[in-house]
Motif scaffolding. Structure first.
Motif, PDB file in Angstrom:
ATOM      1  N   SER A  34       0.824  -1.218   0.000  1.00 53.15           N
ATOM      2  CA  SER A  34       0.000   0.000   0.000  1.00 53.15           C
ATOM      3  C   SER A  34       0.853   1.260   0.000  1.00 53.15           C
ATOM      4  N   GLY A  35       2.191   1.081  -0.079  1.00 48.39           N
ATOM      5  CA  GLY A  35       3.070   2.242  -0.203  1.00 48.39           C
ATOM      6  C   GLY A  35       3.727   2.700   1.078  1.00 48.39           C
ATOM      7  N   GLN A  36       3.629   1.875   2.145  1.00 48.77           N
ATOM      8  CA  GLN A  36       4.283   2.260   3.396  1.00 48.77           C
ATOM      9  C   GLN A  36       5.805   2.247   3.218  1.00 48.77           C
ATOM     10  N   ASN A  72       6.693   5.184  -5.314  1.00 49.97           N
ATOM     11  CA  ASN A  72       5.977   4.863  -4.080  1.00 49.97           C
ATOM     12  C   ASN A  72       4.782   5.789  -3.850  1.00 49.97           C
ATOM     13  N   LYS A  73       4.912   7.045  -4.309  1.00 45.80           N
ATOM     14  CA  LYS A  73       3.810   7.995  -4.143  1.00 45.80           C
ATOM     15  C   LYS A  73       2.586   7.539  -4.940  1.00 45.80           C
ATOM     16  N   GLN A 125       0.865   4.661  -3.211  1.00 41.38           N
ATOM     17  CA  GLN A 125       0.046   5.109  -2.082  1.00 41.38           C
ATOM     18  C   GLN A 125      -1.341   5.561  -2.519  1.00 41.38           C
TER      19      GLN A 125
END
Length: 505
Positions: free
Chosen positions: A46-48, A116-117, A120
Motif C-alpha cells: 500500500s506504499g508504506q 511509491n507515491k 500510495q
C-alpha cells in the motif's frame, strides 16, 4: 478481492504463498507465530515506507507480491487513478514491491514500474486496514464529520459549498492584504507627503536646468560681448582704415582698370569680400546684448539652478527622473485615499459571500441530521449484537452561527462528534477518551457493519481488534465479521478461537 499473497525474505518468512477466498478469511496462530507479518506485507504493497531492516537476515532483498481480482466499475476512484497513471485496466491487478539492502525499493503494477507515491494512491482504494493504530483515529473527532458525510447524500451541496468557500476565503485574503498595505502605507504616508510637497513646490519643468545654465553663461559675459561687438564694428567699418573702407577704396580705384583681366578678377573677389564683410556687420549689429544687466536677475537664476541641483543630488537622479518621481508619489498618495473605498467594497463582497455559504451550510446541516439519526439507530442496534446490550450511540451535531464566522470551515458549519453511552444509567461519553480500547473496537465494528452497504472498499483487514475480548462477546465479533464478509472480503488477524471458528477460510 485479494487472491494470493506471496512473501519472500520478509523478516521471519523465507518464502510463503497464501491464497485467500471471498468473504471472511482468518489468519490465526499462537502469539509470536508471525501473524502480523501478513499485515506488514500488505502495508508495503500500500506504499508504506520500507526500511532495509525488514529484510530477512542473510538475504539481499525482500519481495512481496499480491494478486487482486477487481471490477473497476464497482470500486470508486480506482479507474480514474489507473488512467491517470497510464496503467492498463485489467481484471487482475498484480502489485509487486522489492526492498533492497541499500534501503531503496522498487514497485510495479502489472509489470509497469511506478514510484511509491503512486502506489500510495492505489493501495488504500483496494484495502482498508483496521488495527490498534486505526482505532485511535476514531478518537480523533475531526474525522467523524467525514465519516458521517459518506452517508449523508450531500455530494452536490458539498461541492457547491466548497466552491463558494474558496471564493469567500479568497475575498478574506484580499482584505487582509489590503489592510496590510494600508497599514504600511499609512506609516509611510507622512514621508511620501513630504517628498510630494517638496517636489510640487519646486514646479519642475523638463529641460529647465539646461536653459538656466545657458542664460547664466550669457548674462555673466555681457561686458565681454559688448567689447567684442565694439571692436568688431571698428575692425570692419567704423574707422578710416577699417576693412570695409579699404575694400571700398580698392574697388573704386580698380574700376578704372577693369578691362584688364587680372584687375577684373581681383575686382570681382574684392566685391565678393565686401558682401561678406557687410553680412558680418549685419550679424554683429543684430547681437541683442543687454545694456543694463541686473545682478538680482543673475542671483535669482543661480538660486533656481542651485535648487534644482540640490534636488537632483538628494534623489540621486536627473531632472527628468525628479519629474517621474513626483508623478509616482502623486499616484501613491491617490491610492492611499482609495484604500477605504476598496476595503468597503471588499467587505460588502465578503458579507454577500458569507450569506451564500451559510445558506448552503444550513442545507448540509439538515441532511447530516437526517443521516445521523439513521446511523445512530443502526450502530446502537449493532452494538447490542456485540455484547453491549445497554449501549447507545449518538452523533452530536452542533451548528455554528453566521455571526461567528470562525465556526465555518471547508466542510460547513457543523461540529460533529460521535458519543457512546455504555450503561443504561450512564452518560454519553466522547470516543476521544471516554471508553476503553475493547469498547472502541466494538464501536468500530458496529460502524463498519452499519456502513457495509455504503462502503465500496473491497477488502477490509482487521488486526487483532478483538484484543482483550473473550467468551460470548468474541463469538458476536466473529458473527459481525462474517456478516461483513457479505459486503467485503474480510481478512482478520486474530488469536481468539471464538472469532476464528466463524471464518469461511
Amino acid at each position: 478481492m485479494l487472491k494470493t499473497l506471496q512473501i519472500d525474505n520478509l523478516i521471519l518468512i523465507e518464502s510463503s504463498t497464501v491464497s485467500f477466498g471471498p468473504g471472511f478469511n482468518v489468519i490465526t496462530g499462537e502469539t509470536g507465530a508471525g501473524k502480523s507479518l501478513f499485515l506488514s506485507a500488505l502495508k508495503l504493497l500500500s506504499g508504506q515506507k520500507a526500511p532495509s531492516s525488514c529484510i530477512r537476515k542473510g538475504a539481499d532483498k525482500a519481495r512481496v507480491e499480491a494478486c487482486f481480482q477487481v471490477n473497476f466499475n464497482e470500486i470508486p476512484n480506482l479507474k480514474e487513478v489507473f488512467l491517470n497513471l497510464e496503467l492498463d485496466l485489467e481484471d487482475e491487478i498484480v502489485i509487486q514491491r522489492e526492498i533492497l539492502s541499500s534501503g531503496k525499493s522498487r514497485a510495479r503494477v502489472n509489470g509497469t514500474m511506478i514510484n511509491n507515491k503512486d502506489l500510495q494512491q492505489i493501495g488504500p482504494i483496494l484495502l482498508q486496514m483496521h488495527g490498534q493504530s486505526e482505532q485511535i483515529l476514531l478518537r480523533d473527532t475531526s474525522k467523524h464529520g467525514k465519516l458521517l458525510d459518506g452517508l449523508s447524500d450531500i455530494e452536490d451541496e458539498l461541492a457547491l459549498y466548497k466552491k463558494e468557500w474558496q471564493s469567500y476565503r479568497a475575498i478574506q485574503k484580499k482584505i487582509l492584504e489590503l489592510e496590510e498595505q494600508k497599514n504600511q502605507s499609512e506609516t509611510q504616508q507622512d514621508f511620501f507627503r513630504f517628498q510630494f510637497d517638496e517636489l510640487k513646490k519646486a514646479e519642475l519643468k523638463e529641460g529647465e536646468d539646461d536653459t538656466l545654465e545657458s542664460e547664466l553663461t550669457s548674462l555673466e559675459s555681457v561686458g565681454e560681448l559688448n567689447d567684442l561687438k565694439n571692436q568688431s564694428l571698428g575692425f570692419l567699418s567704423e574707422s578710416n582704415d577699417s576693412i570695409l573702407s579699404q575694400l571700398q577704396s580698392f574697388i573704386k580705384i580698380s574700376e578704372n582698370y577693369s578691362q584688364q583681366s587680372h584687375i577684373k578678377s581681383a575686382l570681382e573677389s574684392a566685391t565678393e569680400a565686401q558682401s561678406h564683410v557687410e553680412d558680418a556687420l549685419h550679424s554683429i549689429r543684430s547681437m541683442d546684448i543687454p545694456t543694463d544687466v541686473s545682478p538680482y536677475e543673475i542671483d535669482k537664476k543661480n538660486s533656481r539652478l542651485a535648487t534644482l541641483q540640490r534636488l537632483k543630488r538628494k534623489y540621486n537622479t536627473d531632472l527628468l527622473g525628479l519629474i517621474e518621481f513626483y508623478s509616482e508619489r502623486e499616484s501613491q498618495l491617490k491610492n492611499l485615499d482609495q484604500f477605504d473605498t476598496l476595503l468597503t467594497d471588499l467587505q460588502f463582497d465578503e458579507s454577500q459571500s458569507l450569506q451564500k455559504i451559510w445558506t448552503i451550510a444550513e442545507k448540509l446541516h439538515s441532511k447530516r441530521v437526517d443521516a445521523a439519526r439513521d446511523l445512530d439507530t443502526k450502530v446502537t442496534h449493532a452494538l447490542g449484537h456485540l455484547g453491549m446490550d445497554s449501549a447507545e450511540y449518538k452523533t452530536q451535531i452542533t451548528l455554528g452561527s453566521i455571526y461567528r464566522p470562525k465556526t465555518l470551515n471547508s466542510r460547513g458549519a457543523d461540529e460533529i462528534e460521535f458519543l457512546v453511552k455504555t450503561n443504561a444509567g450512564g452518560e454519553f461519553q466522547s470516543l476521544k477518551k471516554g471508553i476503553s480500547g475493547g469498547e472502541l473496537s466494538r464501536v468500530m465494528l458496529a460502524l463498519k457493519s452499519s456502513l457495509a452497504d455504503q462502503d465500496k472498499t473491497p477488502i477490509l483487514l482487521f488486526d487483532e481488534v478483538d484484543s482483550g475480548i473473550s467468551g460470548e462477546v468474541g463469538h458476536s465479533i466473529g458473527e459481525c465479521m462474517k456478516q461483513l464478509g457479505g459486503f467485503h472480503q474480510i481478512l482478520c488477524i486474530t488469536h481468539l478461537h471464538q472469532v476464528a471458528v466463524q471464518a469461511q477460510h
